[in-house]
Design a protein around this motif. Structure first.
Motif, mmCIF file in Angstrom:
data_model
loop_
_atom_site.group_PDB
_atom_site.id
_atom_site.type_symbol
_atom_site.label_atom_id
_atom_site.label_comp_id
_atom_site.label_asym_id
_atom_site.label_seq_id
_atom_site.Cartn_x
_atom_site.Cartn_y
_atom_site.Cartn_z
ATOM 1 N N GLN A 114 -5.563 -3.537 15.278
ATOM 2 C CA GLN A 114 -4.542 -3.632 14.240
ATOM 3 C C GLN A 114 -4.874 -2.716 13.064
ATOM 4 N N HIS A 166 -2.486 0.372 11.977
ATOM 5 C CA HIS A 166 -1.953 0.352 10.612
ATOM 6 C C HIS A 166 -2.280 1.652 9.884
ATOM 7 N N SER A 183 -5.045 3.389 4.039
ATOM 8 C CA SER A 183 -4.874 2.034 3.550
ATOM 9 C C SER A 183 -6.017 1.728 2.597
ATOM 10 N N GLU A 234 -5.627 -4.194 0.862
ATOM 11 C CA GLU A 234 -4.373 -4.205 1.620
ATOM 12 C C GLU A 234 -4.609 -4.690 3.051
ATOM 13 N N LYS A 277 -5.363 -8.468 3.110
ATOM 14 C CA LYS A 277 -4.154 -9.272 2.930
ATOM 15 C C LYS A 277 -3.301 -9.271 4.189
ATOM 16 N N LYS A 278 -3.156 -8.083 4.811
ATOM 17 C CA LYS A 278 -2.323 -7.969 6.008
ATOM 18 C C LYS A 278 -2.883 -8.787 7.158
ATOM 19 N N GLU A 308 -5.117 -11.239 6.858
ATOM 20 C CA GLU A 308 -5.449 -12.595 6.411
ATOM 21 C C GLU A 308 -6.919 -12.928 6.628
#
Length: 306
Positions: A8, A12, A19, A23, A26-27, A29
């Motif tokens: 992931q 991303h 990134s 960030e 948070k994405k 978790e």
């Protein structure tokens, strides 16, 4: 769990270009400390990930990095090809793309899905219409259409197509209507003529915000309708309604509770069941249906006399 999270992170960053640790945390978790450990794991695995400090810094991948097919398991490659097969069957991708990916992945692409947009007896006009509208969506080209509304009147519209969607066994075009200056849903079967224009458009942020809002014409007003069907109508009941909307009574009858749009379509839809449907509520819908039946009766009674 960590392996999936690492993928992931890669996807991303590839999508966004870069990134930041907060960030990503948070994405996904997780804590920022976990993301730092993931960075170390990616580096140890040979993934060229690095961090730039400063105001415009962030987590990046070395320019020119590409995903190797070896990053996907054989099962994942098959599932990816199967997903693309369904999109290719629906006309969203050229079948040649599947051939290239099949060769790259060294996995055969099974043709498990076939989609034909033409109605029975048609000469593939619906397929041509879908292809034109698909191109309009992808390349942001305006389209001029002749459309038949629920009242039966034809109108000429210039629209900016945003999305093709399939719902309740019918295809719809979601578009910005320049005449109404608002979003509209157009049923593909009611688009009688279509012309791809040279005019191009750029979807604006305000369009996206308005489309995703609770109001607007795309989200049709609906009411809860309760219906009763005899057991002999089981085939139609399960064709038309979700199982969660259906309750079976002890005598075998079906009770259906379903939200429906408030327009002329509801009457024509209910009439398609003939005498095999009873409208329980709302009461005014019963009255509208009865009035339409009387209108039909009077019409054919007059025709019999002529």
């Amino acid at each position: 769990m960590q392996e999936g999270r690492l993928f992931q992170i890669i996807y991303h960053i590839l999508e966004k270009g870069k990134s930041t640790i907060p960030e990503l945390a948070k994405k996904l978790e997780v804590s920022e400390r976990t993301i730092y450990r993931d960075m170390d794991a990616l580096s140890a695995a040979g993934i060229p990930v690095y961090m730039e400090r400063g105001r415009n810094g962030g987590v990046r991948l070395t320019e020119g990095f590409v995903l190797s097919r070896e990053l996907f398991s054989e099962q994942e490659r098959k599932e990816l090809l199967s997903a693309l097969q369904s999109l290719a069957a629906a006309g969203a991708y050229d079948a040649a793309l599947l051939g290239k990916l099949s060769a790259l992945f060294q996995v055969s692409s099974e043709e498990w899905c076939e989609v034909d947009f033409s109605r029975w007896g048609e000469q593939a006009q619906d397929n041509k219409k879908f292809e034109v509208l698909k191109r309009a969506v992808i390349y942001h080209r305006a389209v001029r259409i002749v459309y038949v509304g629920t009242s039966g009147k034809e109108s000429v519209r210039t629209v900016c197509p945003l999305k093709l969607s399939y719902r309740s066994r019918a295809w719809y075009l979601k578009a910005w209507c320049t005449k109404r200056q608002d979003f509209r849903l157009f049923k593909l079967h009611r688009i009688l003529k279509w012309e791809l224009l040279e005019e191009r458009f750029t979807p604006s942020d305000s369009w996206e915000r308005e489309e995703s809002g609770a109001g607007g014409k795309t989200a049709q007003e609906s009411l809860l309708v309760r219906l009763r069907f005899p057991c002999a109508m089981a085939y139609r009941v399960y064709d038309e309604f979700e199982e969660s909307q259906v309750r079976r009574e002890e005598n075998g009858d079906f009770l259906v509770a379903v939200p429906m749009p408030v327009d002329d379509w509801v009457i024509s839809f209910l009439l398609s069941f003939g005498t095999q449907v009873e409208v329980i509520e709302p009461a005014y819908l019963r009255e509208l249906l009865a009035a339409k039946v009387m209108e039909l009766y009077e019409k054919y009674k007059i025709l019999d006399k002529t």
